[in-house]
Design a protein around this motif. Structure first.
Motif, mmCIF file in Angstrom:
data_model
loop_
_atom_site.group_PDB
_atom_site.id
_atom_site.type_symbol
_atom_site.label_atom_id
_atom_site.label_comp_id
_atom_site.label_asym_id
_atom_site.label_seq_id
_atom_site.Cartn_x
_atom_site.Cartn_y
_atom_site.Cartn_z
ATOM 1 N N ASN A 1 -51.862 18.401 -57.852
ATOM 2 C CA ASN A 1 -51.795 19.814 -58.047
ATOM 3 C C ASN A 1 -50.385 20.502 -57.436
ATOM 4 O O ASN A 1 -50.272 21.777 -57.018
ATOM 5 N N GLY B 1 -59.609 21.446 -47.833
ATOM 6 C CA GLY B 1 -61.252 21.879 -47.684
ATOM 7 C C GLY B 1 -62.057 20.842 -46.681
ATOM 8 O O GLY B 1 -62.598 21.398 -45.930
ATOM 9 N N PRO C 1 -56.101 25.558 -54.324
ATOM 10 C CA PRO C 1 -57.323 24.730 -54.598
ATOM 11 C C PRO C 1 -57.630 24.082 -53.416
ATOM 12 O O PRO C 1 -56.709 23.506 -52.786
ATOM 13 N N PRO C 2 -58.999 24.246 -52.873
ATOM 14 C CA PRO C 2 -59.240 23.243 -51.446
ATOM 15 C C PRO C 2 -59.151 22.025 -51.588
ATOM 16 O O PRO C 2 -58.893 21.218 -50.727
ATOM 17 N N TYR C 3 -58.808 21.072 -52.824
ATOM 18 C CA TYR C 3 -58.537 19.978 -52.903
ATOM 19 C C TYR C 3 -56.991 19.543 -53.145
ATOM 20 O O TYR C 3 -56.513 18.368 -53.199
ATOM 21 N N PRO D 1 -58.935 27.739 -47.734
ATOM 22 C CA PRO D 1 -58.275 27.498 -49.107
ATOM 23 C C PRO D 1 -59.277 28.296 -50.119
ATOM 24 O O PRO D 1 -60.200 28.167 -50.006
ATOM 25 N N VAL E 1 -60.300 28.829 -54.468
ATOM 26 C CA VAL E 1 -60.337 28.588 -55.700
ATOM 27 C C VAL E 1 -59.651 29.929 -56.715
ATOM 28 O O VAL E 1 -60.430 30.864 -56.331
ATOM 29 N N LEU F 1 -59.714 31.650 -59.054
ATOM 30 C CA LEU F 1 -60.610 31.962 -60.397
ATOM 31 C C LEU F 1 -59.994 32.034 -61.619
ATOM 32 O O LEU F 1 -60.118 31.699 -62.732
ATOM 33 N N LEU G 1 -56.899 31.983 -62.317
ATOM 34 C CA LEU G 1 -55.733 30.980 -62.787
ATOM 35 C C LEU G 1 -56.302 29.981 -63.584
ATOM 36 O O LEU G 1 -55.807 29.443 -64.707
ATOM 37 N N VAL G 2 -57.585 29.692 -63.515
ATOM 38 C CA VAL G 2 -58.334 28.582 -64.105
ATOM 39 C C VAL G 2 -59.020 29.220 -65.462
ATOM 40 O O VAL G 2 -59.707 28.326 -66.227
ATOM 41 N N GLU G 3 -58.465 30.237 -65.765
ATOM 42 C CA GLU G 3 -58.651 30.957 -67.356
ATOM 43 C C GLU G 3 -57.936 29.961 -67.968
ATOM 44 O O GLU G 3 -58.075 30.270 -69.311
ATOM 45 N N TYR G 4 -56.935 29.511 -67.633
ATOM 46 C CA TYR G 4 -55.614 28.907 -68.478
ATOM 47 C C TYR G 4 -55.632 27.721 -68.109
ATOM 48 O O TYR G 4 -55.861 27.216 -66.866
ATOM 49 N N ASN H 1 -58.381 24.630 -73.161
ATOM 50 C CA ASN H 1 -57.654 26.043 -72.730
ATOM 51 C C ASN H 1 -57.923 26.596 -71.560
ATOM 52 O O ASN H 1 -57.753 27.458 -71.105
ATOM 53 N N ARG H 2 -58.673 25.806 -70.614
ATOM 54 C CA ARG H 2 -59.132 26.267 -69.556
ATOM 55 C C ARG H 2 -58.591 25.524 -68.102
ATOM 56 O O ARG H 2 -58.309 25.655 -67.139
ATOM 57 N N ILE I 1 -57.098 23.287 -65.571
ATOM 58 C CA ILE I 1 -56.000 22.789 -64.998
ATOM 59 C C ILE I 1 -55.983 21.628 -64.139
ATOM 60 O O ILE I 1 -54.812 21.363 -63.190
ATOM 61 N N CYS J 1 -57.618 21.206 -61.296
ATOM 62 C CA CYS J 1 -57.760 21.686 -59.885
ATOM 63 C C CYS J 1 -58.382 20.881 -59.165
ATOM 64 O O CYS J 1 -58.271 20.900 -57.637
ATOM 65 N N SER J 2 -59.238 19.877 -59.442
ATOM 66 C CA SER J 2 -60.071 19.033 -58.672
ATOM 67 C C SER J 2 -61.289 19.905 -57.988
ATOM 68 O O SER J 2 -61.953 18.907 -57.330
ATOM 69 N N PHE K 1 -67.528 20.900 -49.736
ATOM 70 C CA PHE K 1 -66.571 19.880 -49.814
ATOM 71 C C PHE K 1 -67.221 18.371 -49.437
ATOM 72 O O PHE K 1 -66.722 17.406 -49.024
ATOM 73 N N GLN L 1 -65.212 26.217 -61.295
ATOM 74 C CA GLN L 1 -65.422 27.748 -61.156
ATOM 75 C C GLN L 1 -64.742 28.301 -62.451
ATOM 76 O O GLN L 1 -64.647 29.389 -62.575
ATOM 77 N N ALA L 2 -64.164 27.412 -63.216
ATOM 78 C CA ALA L 2 -63.597 27.915 -64.430
ATOM 79 C C ALA L 2 -64.555 28.330 -65.642
ATOM 80 O O ALA L 2 -65.894 28.125 -65.424
ATOM 81 N N PRO L 3 -64.102 29.111 -66.649
ATOM 82 C CA PRO L 3 -65.102 29.538 -67.546
ATOM 83 C C PRO L 3 -65.843 28.472 -68.503
ATOM 84 O O PRO L 3 -66.888 28.835 -68.904
#
Lengths: 477, 396
Positions: free
Chosen positions: A72, A115, A136-138, A344, A346, A348, A350-353, B23-24, B26, B28-29, B38, B94-96
C-alpha cells in the motif's frame, strides 16, 4: 529456476514458496501508475534464520530480493524492476513482540499493521497510543516508520522515521545486526533494551528511507505516546487559496495541537462521496483538522484559549477563517468525514477508483504558498480537479505537501503520469523532497542533487549490497 | 440467452460483474480482516497466505485473465476454487463493489470451468446431480414415502423444501423440521424436489441449473403452495437470490425456518413450555448471515428458549468465521475444510458452551466432522433439533 525453487522450498517449506504465475500476478502491480513487473518467486518467511539463508542464496544467484508487506505504499516500491524474489512479510512475520509501558515503545515485526497495533494497545495498554496515518488500517507500521511516513501526531513529533528506537536488520553479508540501545548483548536482545536510538553512531540511517536497498528489516521498535483522557478536534475553514499555510505555520508553532491535516474542498467533498467533486465559486478553499488532547480539563481549556487567540490574530491580519468543532460538524454535515479523525481509516471515496497515486513530499514551509498556486495551475491546465493534502510537521519546522490523484487503473495511467511528472518537476524545483519515491521520480531528483551526495549514496549502496540484490532499481540503483 | 448473463463469453457478456471490481479495487487489504475489529476472517487467505488467495488477489487474477496477462491453465484451480465463498471479504470491504465480491468469484469460477475445468473432485457434484438430481448421488427421493408417513396432503399453502443435505445426509434435521412443522400446525406438504442448484452455482458449474430451477418451481406451483419454508441456509439463499438472478418467475415466497418461528413467537402464537438448561453458542451460517443478512432472528429464537444461556463467540454475525464447508471446499479440499471447522470449534470452546447450534445442515455436517475428528466434545445441533425437543404451546 527449478533448482532455485527447490532451494527456496528447503528454506521456507514447499507451501511458502510459489513461482506460479497466478500467484505472482497480484504482486506485479499496485494502486499507482507505476509500470507493473513480475517477480520470479514469492516467499513467506517466518523467522530470521530463513532470511539469513535467503540472503546468502540471493547473493550466490544474484537474484533480487523485494520486501513486501501489504503493497500500500503509493510509490510502486514493491513492484519488482528486475524480477526476483518478493519476501511477503505481511502474513507470518506480523507479531507484536513487546510493549514496554515504562519506556513507551513497541517492538514489532514488519508485518504488524496499524489496525492490529491500535487494537492491541486499546485492549492491553489503553494508556498508550501510537500515531496513526490517514491510510487503510492494513498498512504496515514498520513500513511507514522506515519510509518516514507521517501520522496524526506529526505536528508534535514530526516524521515517523524519528520515532524509531531501534532496528534489527539482516545485512547483505547475512549478518543479523541490532541497531539502537538494543545493541548490547551477543545473541539475543533483552526486549526491554529497545528504548533509545542515540548516542552511538546512528546506523539506523543506513536503513531508514533506503526502500529496502541495503538490507532486510526484521524488527523495529517504535515510540508510543501517552493517550490523554481528554480529546477534542477542531476544524478551520479557509476562504483564501493560500491562507491555509498561515494555519500550518501559526497553529503549528503554538504547540497545542497533535496534528494539522489540511485538505482542499475537493478532498473534503471526495471524502463525503460526492461524485466528481469540484469546488463551486464562493465555497471555501481549504480546511484543516486540528486534534487536541490534554491530560486535564484545565490543560484543554488553556490549549483552546491559545487556539482561539491564534485564530483571532490571523483574522486581525485580514485572513478569512472559521473555527468550528469538527466532531459536531461531522454529525451535522456528513459522518463520512469523521474518517479524518478516526484513524487509521478506510478512505471510502478513494476506493471508488481502482488507482491512486500522489506526489508525496516533505516541503519547505516558506515555499508552501507558491507550491499551492503552481500545482493548482497544473491541475487546471490538465482539466483535473486538484486534490491537495498537507501537514505541518514538528511544530511547523517543515511541511508535507501531497497532491493526490485518483484514477481508473489500466485506463488512465498515461494521462496521470504526465500530470504527475509536471507536478514533480515543479515541486522539486521549489525544494520539495519526495518520500516513498518511485524510481522515475528519483531520476528527476538525481539531476539536481549535489554530486557529493550521490557519490556517497552510491558508495554506501555498493558497500552494503555489492551484488545489488536488495530491491534493485529503487533510486535508479 | 436465458436469465443470468452468459459469463462464458467475457468479451461480450458478464463483464459488468468483473469490470465493477477492476474499476474499484485498489488492493487496500480491507477485505482481508474484519472491518474495524482487525480479526482474521478469510479462511482461504489465512490458510494459503499468498495474495492470490484473498479477495483482492482473485480480482487481480480475473483482470489478468480477461486482459490476457494470465493464461488459462490448471495452475488457476487452487487460487480460484480454494475459497468457501463465505463472503467475509464482502462484509469488510468498504468499496462499492463489496456486495458483489462473491458474484465476482463465482463468475470467475464459471469462466474457469469453461476454459480449464472444475475444482478438484467438483465434477462429481455436477455428474451426480445430472443423474440423480442431488449432489450426493443418492437415488432421488420423490418424498412420497415421507408424505405418506407424515400424512401430508398433495396440495397445501406451504411447501417444506427439505434440501439435499437434510434429505440424504443429516436426516435428523429433516425429521426434526417435519416434526416441528407438524406441531406448529401450518398446512404444509412436500414435493419431488431436485437439488436447489446451490452446489453447482457455488462451483461455477451452471449448465444444468436452469433445468433444476424450472423443475422446482413447477413442483412447488403444482402443489398449490404460495409459501416455501426451508431449514437449509444454502437452499434459502439460492431460492431467494439465485433464482432471481436467473430471472425465474416464482409465485411463492421463501422463508427460512427461523423467520417462520420468529414470526410465530412475535405474534404470541408459539410458546416454549419446557426448558433446556444449557449454555449454547450460535454459529452464523454464511448463507443465512452474510449472504441473507439474517443475524438477529436466530438469536431472538435462542434467547426465547427457557433456561438457555446464549453466549457469543468472539467472531460473530457479519464477521463470523466460516465453518469451512461451503463454496465446494468440502469436496475439493476435505482436510482443510475440517481444519476451518476446527478453528470455529476452538472459538466455541472459549465461550464455555456445551452446545454449538446453527441453522444450516451443511454447517452441522462440517462442525460435526471436526467435533469427532478432534474430539472436541460438543453437542452439534441444528436449531430446529433443539426446538423439536421442547414442549410447545401453539395457539391458533
Amino acid at each position: 529456476m527449478e533448482e532455485l525453487k527447490e532451494k527456496l522450498s528447503t528454506i521456507f517449506g514447499k507451501d511458502r514458496v510459489t513461482s506460479n504465475q497466478v500467484d505472482l500476478y497480484p504482486y506485479s502491480y499496485d494502486m499507482t501508475e507505476c509500470s507493473p513487473g513480475m517477480p520470479d518467486f514469492v516467499v513467506i518467511p517466518e523467522n530470521n534464520q530463513q532470511l539469513v539463508q535467503l540472503v546468502s542464496l540471493a547473493n550466490e544467484c544474484k537474484i533480487p530480493l523485494i520486501p513486501y508487506i501489504s503493497g500500500n505504499n503509493v510509490g510502486g516500491l514493491t513492484i519488482p524492476h528486475h524480477g526476483g524474489i518478493i519476501i511477503d512479510f505481511g502474513k507470518k512475520m506480523n507479531r507484536i513482540l513487546h510493549v514496554n509501558e515504562d519506556m513507551m515503545y513497541a517492538l514489532l515485526e514488519p508485518g504488524v499493521t496499524f489496525g492490529q497495533l491500535k487494537k492491541y494497545l486499546d485492549n492491553n495498554h489503553s494508556n498508550l497510543r501510537y500515531s496513526y496515518p490517514f491510510a487503510p488500517p492494513y498498512a504496515s507500521v514498520v513500513g511507514n516508520a522506515i519510509l518516514s511516513g507521517m501520522n496524526n501526531l506529526s505536528c508534535k513529533i514530526g516524521s515517523m522515521g524519528d520515532s524509531i528506537n531501534g532496528l534489527e536488520v539482516i545485512t547483505g553479508m547475512g549478518e543479523i545486526a541490532r541497531i539502537g540501545s538494543c545493541f548490547y548483548g551477543k545473541e539475543h536482545s533483552d526486549p526491554g533494551s529497545w528504548w533509545c536510538r542515540y548516542p552511538m553512531p546512528d546506523l539506523l540511517g543506513l536503513f531508514v528511507n533506503w526502500q529496502g536497498m541495503t538490507g532486510l528489516v526484521t524488527k523495529c521498535a517504535v515510540q508510543l505516546w501517552p493517550n490523554p483522557r481528554i480529546q477534542k478536534c477542531y476544524m478551520v475553514i479557509m476562504f483564501g487559496l493560500t491562507d491555509i499555510v498561515d494555519v500550518l505555520q501559526e497553529v503549528g508553532r503554538s504547540e497545542i495541537v497533535d496534528d494539522i491535516s489540511a485538505v482542499n474542498t475537493e478532498v473534503i467533498k471526495m471524502t463525503c462521496e460526492i461524485p466528481e467533486p469540484v469546488k463551486i465559486p464562493g465555497e471555501p478553499d481549504f480546511a484543516a483538522i486540528l486534534p487536541i488532547t490534554a491530560k486535564t480539563e484545565k490543560m484543554m481549556q488553556a490549549k483552546e484559549e491559545i487556539l482561539h487567540q491564534v485564530v483571532d490574530e490571523m483574522r486581525e491580519k485580514g485572513i478569512q477563517i472559521l473555527l468550528i468543532d469538527f466532531l459536531e460538524f461531522a454529525k451535522i454535515f456528513n459522518l463520512r468525514v469523521r474518517c479524518y479523525h478516526d484513524l487509521p481509516a478506510v478512505i471510502l471515496s478513494l476506493v471508488e477508483y481502482s488507482g491512486l497515486t500522489w506526489f508525496g513530499s516533505y516541503a519547505p514551509m516558506h515555499e508552501m504558498k507558491l507550491l499551492i498556486q503552481k500545482v493548482y495551475s497544473i491541475f487546471n491546465e490538465h482539466g483535473i480537479p486538484p486534490f491537495i493534502y498537507m501537514k505541518s510537521m514538528k511544530s511547523g519546522h517543515y511541511a508535507i505537501f501531497r497532491p493526490i490523484i485518483r484514477y481508473k487503473k489500466f485506463k488512465e495511467e498515461k494521462k496521470v503520469h504526465m500530470l504527475l511528472e509536471e507536478i514533480a518537476e515543479t515541486c522539486i524545483n521549489l525544494g520539495c523532497i519526495p518520500y516513498k519515491t518511485p524510481a522515475w521520480m528519483t531520476e528527476k531528483m538525481r539531476k539536481v542533487i549535489n554530486p557529493g551526495w550521490l557519490q556517497l549514496f552510491e558508495r554506501i549502496k555498493k558497500c552494503m549490497d555489492p551484488n545489488n540484490i536488495f530491491n534493485p532499481g529503487r533510486w535508479n540503483t | 440467452m436465458n436469465g443470468r448473463p452468459d459469463l462464458t463469453n467475457v468479451q461480450v457478456n458478464g463483464r459488468e460483474y468483473l469490470e465493477m471490481a477492476f474499476n474499484r479495487c485498489i488492493k487496500c487489504s480491507t477485505c482481508k480482516y474484519s472491518y474495524k475489529l482487525f480479526d482474521q476472517s478469510c479462511p482461504s487467505g489465512e490458510k494459503f497466505l499468498f495474495e492470490s488467495y484473498w479477495a483482492s488477489g482473485r480480482i487481480r487474477i480475473a483482470k489478468g485473465l480477461v486482459n490476457g496477462d494470465l493464461a488459462w491453465n490448471d495452475k488457476l484451480i487452487d487460487p480460484i476454487f480454494a475459497c468457501t465463498t463465505c463472503g467475509a471479504c464482502a462484509a469488510s470491504c468498504q468499496a462499492p463493489h463489496a456486495d458483489f465480491i462473491v458474484d465476482i468469484i463465482e463468475s470467475l469460477r464459471e469462466l474457469t470451468v469453461k476454459h480449464v475445468g472444475p475444482g478438484p473432485h467438483q465434477e462429481k457434484i455436477k455428474e451426480r446431480t445430472r443423474v440423480h438430481k442431488n449432489p450426493y448421488g443418492e437415488d432421488n427421493s420423490d418424498n412420497r414415502a415421507l408424505k405418506t408417513k407424515h400424512g401430508l396432503p398433495d396440495k397445501a399453502e406451504w411447501v417444506y423444501f427439505i434440501g439435499c443435505t437434510s434429505n440424504y445426509r443429516r436426516k435428523r434435521v429433516r425429521d426434526a423440521t417435519l416434526s416441528f412443522l407438524k406441531k406448529i400446525d401450518i398446512g404444509f406438504t412436500l414435493v419431488d424436489e431436485y437439488c436447489c442448484s446451490s452446489p453447482l452455482l457455488r462451483t461455477g458449474q451452471v449448465e444444468i441449473v436452469e433445468e433444476l430451477m424450472h423443475h422446482n418451481i413447477q413442483v412447488i406451483n403444482d402443489a398449490g403452495a404460495t409459501k416455501v419454508v426451508t431449514s437449509c441456509a444454502g437452499c434459502f439463499r439460492t431460492l431467494c437470490k439465485d433464482y432471481e438472478k436467473f430471472n425465474m418467475e416464482k409465485r411463492f415466497e421463501v422463508y427460512h425456518l427461523t423467520d417462520l418461528v420468529a414470526d410465530l413467537l412475535q405474534k404470541g402464537k408459539l410458546e416454549f413450555k419446557s426448558s433446556i438448561s444449557k449454555q449454547i453458542t450460535y454459529h452464523d451460517p454464511c448463507h443465512l448471515g452474510r449472504h441473507m443478512n439474517s443475524f438477529e432472528t436466530p438469536r431472538l429464537i435462542i434467547q426465547s428458549l427457557p433456561g438457555v444461556n446464549l453466549v457469543e463467540m468472539r467472531r460473530n454475525r457479519q464477521h463470523a468465521w466460516c465453518c469451512g464447508a461451503g463454496g465446494g471446499v468440502k469436496i475439493a479440499y476435505p482436510d482443510w475444510s475440517v481444519e476451518v471447522a476446527r478453528e470455529r470449534l476452538e472459538e466455541a470452546k472459549e465461550t464455555g458452551a456445551s452446545i454449538v447450534t446453527s441453522t444450516c445442515p451443511f454447517c452441522k455436517t462440517n462442525l460435526e466432522d471436526a467435533n469427532k475428528q478432534f474430539s472436541m466434545g460438543f453437542q452439534i445441533m441444528d436449531l430446529v433439533e433443539i426446538l423439536d425437543n421442547l414442549e410447545l404451546n401453539v395457539k391458533k
